[in-house]
Motif scaffolding. Sequence first.
Motif, PDB file in Angstrom:
ATOM      1  N   CYS A  47       0.840  -1.185   0.000  1.00 49.89           N
ATOM      2  CA  CYS A  47       0.000   0.000   0.000  1.00 49.89           C
ATOM      3  C   CYS A  47       0.876   1.236   0.000  1.00 49.89           C
ATOM      4  N   GLY A  48       0.232   2.363  -0.169  1.00 48.78           N
ATOM      5  CA  GLY A  48       0.990   3.610  -0.215  1.00 48.78           C
ATOM      6  C   GLY A  48       0.210   4.639  -0.988  1.00 48.78           C
ATOM      7  N   PRO A  49       0.620   5.913  -0.862  1.00 49.63           N
ATOM      8  CA  PRO A  49      -0.149   6.970  -1.532  1.00 49.63           C
ATOM      9  C   PRO A  49      -0.112   6.830  -3.048  1.00 49.63           C
ATOM     10  N   SER A  50      -1.052   7.496  -3.698  1.00 47.47           N
ATOM     11  CA  SER A  50      -1.135   7.450  -5.154  1.00 47.47           C
ATOM     12  C   SER A  50       0.151   8.008  -5.775  1.00 47.47           C
ATOM     13  N   SER A  52       3.026   6.468  -5.785  1.00 48.91           N
ATOM     14  CA  SER A  52       4.237   6.073  -5.076  1.00 48.91           C
ATOM     15  C   SER A  52       4.992   4.966  -5.797  1.00 48.91           C
ATOM     16  N   HIS A 208      -5.943  -1.094  -1.108  1.00 47.03           N
ATOM     17  CA  HIS A 208      -6.174  -0.263   0.066  1.00 47.03           C
ATOM     18  C   HIS A 208      -7.251  -0.873   0.955  1.00 47.03           C
ATOM     19  N   ASP A 224       6.465   4.778  -0.535  1.00 51.18           N
ATOM     20  CA  ASP A 224       6.254   6.196  -0.781  1.00 51.18           C
ATOM     21  C   ASP A 224       7.389   6.711  -1.649  1.00 51.18           C
ATOM     22  N   ARG A 245       5.757   8.734   8.073  1.00 54.52           N
ATOM     23  CA  ARG A 245       4.976   8.742   6.835  1.00 54.52           C
ATOM     24  C   ARG A 245       3.923   7.636   6.857  1.00 54.52           C
ATOM     25  N   PHE A 249      -0.080   8.155   6.615  1.00 52.17           N
ATOM     26  CA  PHE A 249      -0.862   7.441   5.601  1.00 52.17           C
ATOM     27  C   PHE A 249      -1.998   6.661   6.250  1.00 52.17           C
ATOM     28  N   GLN A 252      -4.753   8.718   7.429  1.00 56.50           N
ATOM     29  CA  GLN A 252      -5.592   9.222   6.342  1.00 56.50           C
ATOM     30  C   GLN A 252      -6.586   8.175   5.847  1.00 56.50           C
ATOM     31  N   ILE A 253      -6.127   6.919   5.720  1.00 54.47           N
ATOM     32  CA  ILE A 253      -7.076   5.966   5.140  1.00 54.47           C
ATOM     33  C   ILE A 253      -7.945   5.275   6.187  1.00 54.47           C
TER      34      ILE A 253
END
Lengths: 256, 372
Positions: A47-50, A52, A208, A224, A245, A249, A252-253
């Motif tokens: 997983c990880g931010p868009s 990444s 996610h 990331d 980080r 993350f 946020q989710i």
Amino acid sequence: MSEATASRDNGTEPMIEMTGLNKWYGDFHVLRDIDLTVQRGERIVICGPSGSGKSTLIRCINRLEAHQQGGITVGGITMTEDIKRIEQIRRQVGMVFQHFNLFPHLSVLENCCLSQIWVQKKPRHEAEKLAMEYLERVQIAEQAKKYPGQLSGGQQQRVAIARALCMRPEVMLFDEPTSALDPEMIKEVLDVMVELAREGMTMICVTHEMGFAKTVADRVIFMDQGQIIEEAPPETFFNHPRSERTKLFLSQILGH
Amino acid sequence: MTTSSASSEAAQTAMIPQREPPVRRRGVPGWLRQNLFSSPLNSLVSVVMLVVTVMVLWPLLQWAVVQADWLGETRQACTGEGACWVFISARLESIVYGFYPESEIWRVNIVFAMLAGVIAWLVLPRLPAKGWMALFALTGFPIIAFFLLAGGAFGLMPVPTRDWGGLMLTLTIAVVGIVGSLPIGILLALGRRSSMPLVRGVSVVFIEFWRGVPLITVLFMASVMLPLFVPSEVEFDKLLRALVGIMLFWSAYMAEVVRGGLQAIDKGQDEAGMSLGLGYWQRMGLIVLPQALKLVIPGIVNTFIALFKDTSLVLIIGLLDLLSIIQAGLTDPEWLGYAMEGYVFAALVYWVFCFSMSRYSQRIERKLHTGH
Ligand SMILES: Nc1ncnc2c1ncn2[C@@H]1O[C@H](COP(=O)(O)OP(=O)(O)OP(=O)(O)O)[C@@H](O)[C@H]1O
Ligand SMILES: [Mg+2]
């Protein structure tokens, strides 16, 4: 061929091994010094931010993307530029895409038979038999004669999973398999994936769906900016993340 | 002033009136009422169009059918006011076979029959083994047709291509052009999208060269300039040169039509094929091309139709195709003054072939629709 058969005898060898992997799109450094080893039967969630580099990373495993530095070994076969060898690797690696990518001009059954007939050179009736078995397992056998355009998103994604399984791959890659689906269809696809994990399939899932990660993952990997920031078993990952980080993350989710 | 309340009342009463649920009316009167006379305006338009149509068609019908002369051998047979179809029927043999020796015409007839048979087999939905038939149409049939038409083997008298002409020549050029330009065009389109710079470069240059030159120039070059470059001992048949020119010219157009289709296919299709371990040609042949070609059927057939009609340009290098042989007949002192009949007949023949292609393509499109 000899490498492939040799690796199958040797059960202790890792399924996938990536060392010092670097990739650029032009000047843009997408993957930075990735080291990742996946054992046979292991289930990994990434997983990880868009942006990444998650998709890019798993697409390097079957060479849908070419990397510039570092090595990849899949099932004992080392990746080179040689297309024969790349195809040998691809035959061991099933892939499920975010947008299904079923072949719309072929029926569900034909979708599942294509690689069996043309890559593995099986006779049609054998290919259809195996295809029906897998369609049964993803509970969509009654739609075998339909075309992909006549199915719902969730049904299409289950067909896509069956299509990949029909190659009898050693490892399955999932690139956000549920993120193009309506909420009520996510569960039917996740159920199939959980079932697959129970049977011992080696899996790498970019997703996610944190519930899925908690139930089936052996390891969760957080990426990331093209780097692996953190990897840990799910309990540790979700309850005691080390890096700032990762915490950001997760908040946020999970936080809303 | 209570305009606002009045208008709102008006609005209320002007609410869309309740209507009967749509009922499908059956039969001719029902269809007429629904489609041509559903409202006063519609009725008016229908009547006007009907009158105009009759006014235009009636004289044409008078000329072409009612007052026309059909039977006879010479122009003396034409006494009526209308068309003199005797002009066509008296020359039908040369219009269809050109100067093909009369004793050998059966050979052309066999080829015509085979062509019709092959096409019918491929077109009629009920007949089996379409794949094998298509293979025969692309391999066996051209070879058999070549030996039958050209002769010079198997005890058949050789017939030089300068004696070929008329409809037979038109169909030869059209069929060779159509059958040749599609596969070459597909290869060029794939080449233009290739990741190998050399292949891509060659394809681009080839396509842009042939697309940039008028077909007339190509034909002139093939017939006049080629002999200048090739040693005179090597003699190329004039028809063969024209065929190669036409094939290459139209394959460039075809390539661009096909490329349009290839570009419309999502990259994910190719990637899914890769992830299944399929090789390049398998992915193209099984996944990408079937979808891409289906998308551009209208464009492909459009190119076929243009090709078919442009076969008439070979008249400028002295090949006597359908149109030029009719035109040659017009200058016959015996038959002066029947240009109208000649051109109308030529137009009708071209139209029948082109319209059939158009209809057939629409049927294929419907059949290949799989709900996406
Ligand atoms: N073909 C390409 N050319 C140039 N840049 C690209 C290309 N494909 C991806 N990128 C860039 O590489 C980065 C990583 O992309 P990637 O698709 O791997 O991200 P991701 O982690 O999967 O994101 P998401 O969660 O949105 O799917 C992004 O910044 C993207 O803009
Ligand atoms: Mg992605």
